[in-house]
Design a protein around this motif. Structure first.
Motif, PDB file in Angstrom:
ATOM      1  N   UNK A  72      -3.060   0.712   0.868  1.00 41.59           N
ATOM      2  CA  UNK A  72      -2.368   1.983   1.848  1.00 41.59           C
ATOM      3  C   UNK A  72      -0.640   1.443   1.941  1.00 41.59           C
ATOM      4  N   UNK A  73       0.030   2.626   1.762  1.00 43.55           N
ATOM      5  CA  UNK A  73       1.376   1.938   2.071  1.00 43.55           C
ATOM      6  C   UNK A  73       1.560   2.105   3.729  1.00 43.55           C
ATOM      7  N   UNK A  74       0.782   2.843   4.479  1.00 41.51           N
ATOM      8  CA  UNK A  74       0.773   2.651   6.108  1.00 41.51           C
ATOM      9  C   UNK A  74      -0.600   1.988   6.519  1.00 41.51           C
ATOM     10  N   UNK A  75      -0.688   0.737   6.344  1.00 42.41           N
ATOM     11  CA  UNK A  75      -2.078   0.291   6.782  1.00 42.41           C
ATOM     12  C   UNK A  75      -2.344   0.505   8.174  1.00 42.41           C
ATOM     13  N   UNK A  76      -3.691   0.825   8.695  1.00 42.27           N
ATOM     14  CA  UNK A  76      -4.044   1.163   9.942  1.00 42.27           C
ATOM     15  C   UNK A  76      -3.712  -0.147  11.104  1.00 42.27           C
ATOM     16  N   UNK A 132      -4.834  -2.688  13.272  1.00 42.36           N
ATOM     17  CA  UNK A 132      -6.067  -3.388  13.513  1.00 42.36           C
ATOM     18  C   UNK A 132      -5.481  -4.946  13.846  1.00 42.36           C
ATOM     19  N   UNK A 133      -6.538  -5.716  14.183  1.00 40.19           N
ATOM     20  CA  UNK A 133      -6.088  -7.199  14.584  1.00 40.19           C
ATOM     21  C   UNK A 133      -5.640  -7.718  13.225  1.00 40.19           C
ATOM     22  N   UNK A 134      -6.287  -7.314  11.932  1.00 41.27           N
ATOM     23  CA  UNK A 134      -6.163  -8.264  10.661  1.00 41.27           C
ATOM     24  C   UNK A 134      -4.572  -7.572  10.132  1.00 41.27           C
ATOM     25  N   UNK A 135      -4.189  -6.660  10.536  1.00 39.52           N
ATOM     26  CA  UNK A 135      -2.756  -6.045  10.156  1.00 39.52           C
ATOM     27  C   UNK A 135      -1.610  -6.365  11.237  1.00 39.52           C
ATOM     28  N   UNK A 136      -2.025  -6.973  12.353  1.00 40.57           N
ATOM     29  CA  UNK A 136      -0.955  -7.047  13.321  1.00 40.57           C
ATOM     30  C   UNK A 136       0.346  -7.759  12.833  1.00 40.57           C
ATOM     31  N   UNK A 137       0.025  -9.064  12.241  1.00 39.33           N
ATOM     32  CA  UNK A 137       1.201  -9.668  11.727  1.00 39.33           C
ATOM     33  C   UNK A 137       1.913  -9.049  10.704  1.00 39.33           C
ATOM     34  N   UNK A 138       1.366  -8.135   9.956  1.00 39.52           N
ATOM     35  CA  UNK A 138       2.166  -7.362   8.868  1.00 39.52           C
ATOM     36  C   UNK A 138       2.913  -6.285   9.673  1.00 39.52           C
ATOM     37  N   UNK A 139       2.439  -5.733  10.710  1.00 43.39           N
ATOM     38  CA  UNK A 139       3.456  -4.727  11.414  1.00 43.39           C
ATOM     39  C   UNK A 139       4.377  -5.354  12.326  1.00 43.39           C
ATOM     40  N   UNK A 140       4.148  -6.521  12.769  1.00 45.08           N
ATOM     41  CA  UNK A 140       5.012  -7.156  13.779  1.00 45.08           C
ATOM     42  C   UNK A 140       6.052  -8.140  13.056  1.00 45.08           C
ATOM     43  N   UNK A 141       5.785  -8.459  11.884  1.00 49.99           N
ATOM     44  CA  UNK A 141       6.629  -9.700  11.391  1.00 49.99           C
ATOM     45  C   UNK A 141       8.124  -9.307  11.140  1.00 49.99           C
ATOM     46  N   UNK A 142       8.335  -7.985  10.713  1.00 45.11           N
ATOM     47  CA  UNK A 142       9.786  -7.691  10.721  1.00 45.11           C
ATOM     48  C   UNK A 142      10.423  -7.672  12.068  1.00 45.11           C
TER      49      UNK A 142
END
Length: 156
Positions: free
Chosen positions: A93-97, A99-109
């Motif tokens: 997905x281009x916009x992953x949900x 959830x705890x497994x994607x927190x770093x992905x969303x917060x890294x920038x």
């Protein structure tokens, strides 16, 4: 003039909309529109930064067909997304949900930007060190000793 011809040719004939093959298009325009809406939000697992709607990769074609099969079977858009995530993971997905497994992905920038700002503020707020106006007595003696020993070697 030739540049403009090439530009117009490129725009008209090299369009991403040609990635969907005619044999993939559904007869029902409502389902086809839904399939296109889903395809735009699904990442090609081969191309990585291209939606399957515009990718010519074989895997992208298979995913487009799979989406259309699921829609014809009666799945909702959310069910199709869930099926794809279960099969390929959140990466598809281009916009992953969120959830705890994607927190770093969303917060890294934001973390990287914040670290850069903190580094800039720290660097710019430091007082510049004043240059010293000369050598201390020990440093001058060492320098004289080194210069003297080099000039003795050159003389011999």
């Amino acid at each position: 003039m030739l540049k403009y011809f090439v530009l117009v040719f490129t725009i008209l004939f090299v369009s991403p909309s040609f990635a969907v093959e005619p044999d993939e298009i559904l007869d029902d325009p409502v389902l086809e529109t839904r399939a296109r809406d889903i395809s735009v939000n699904v990442r090609c697992v081969v191309c990585q930064n291209e939606p399957i709607d515009t990718s010519n990769a074989g895997v992208a074609r298979d995913l487009r067909l799979l989406i259309r099969e699921r829609l014809v079977a009666g799945d909702s858009n959310d069910q199709v997304y869930e099926f794809l995530v279960a099969r390929y993971g959140d990466y598809v997905l281009f916009k992953p949900p969120w959830r705890p497994s994607t927190y770093l992905l969303w917060l890294a920038p934001f973390l990287i930007l914040g670290g850069g700002i903190i580094g800039m503020v720290y660097t710019l707020s430091r007082k510049p060190q004043k240059p010293r106006d000369g050598l201390s007595a020990d440093e001058q003696a060492t320098l004289d000793n080194l210069i003297g020993s080099n000039s003795e070697k050159d003389a011999s």
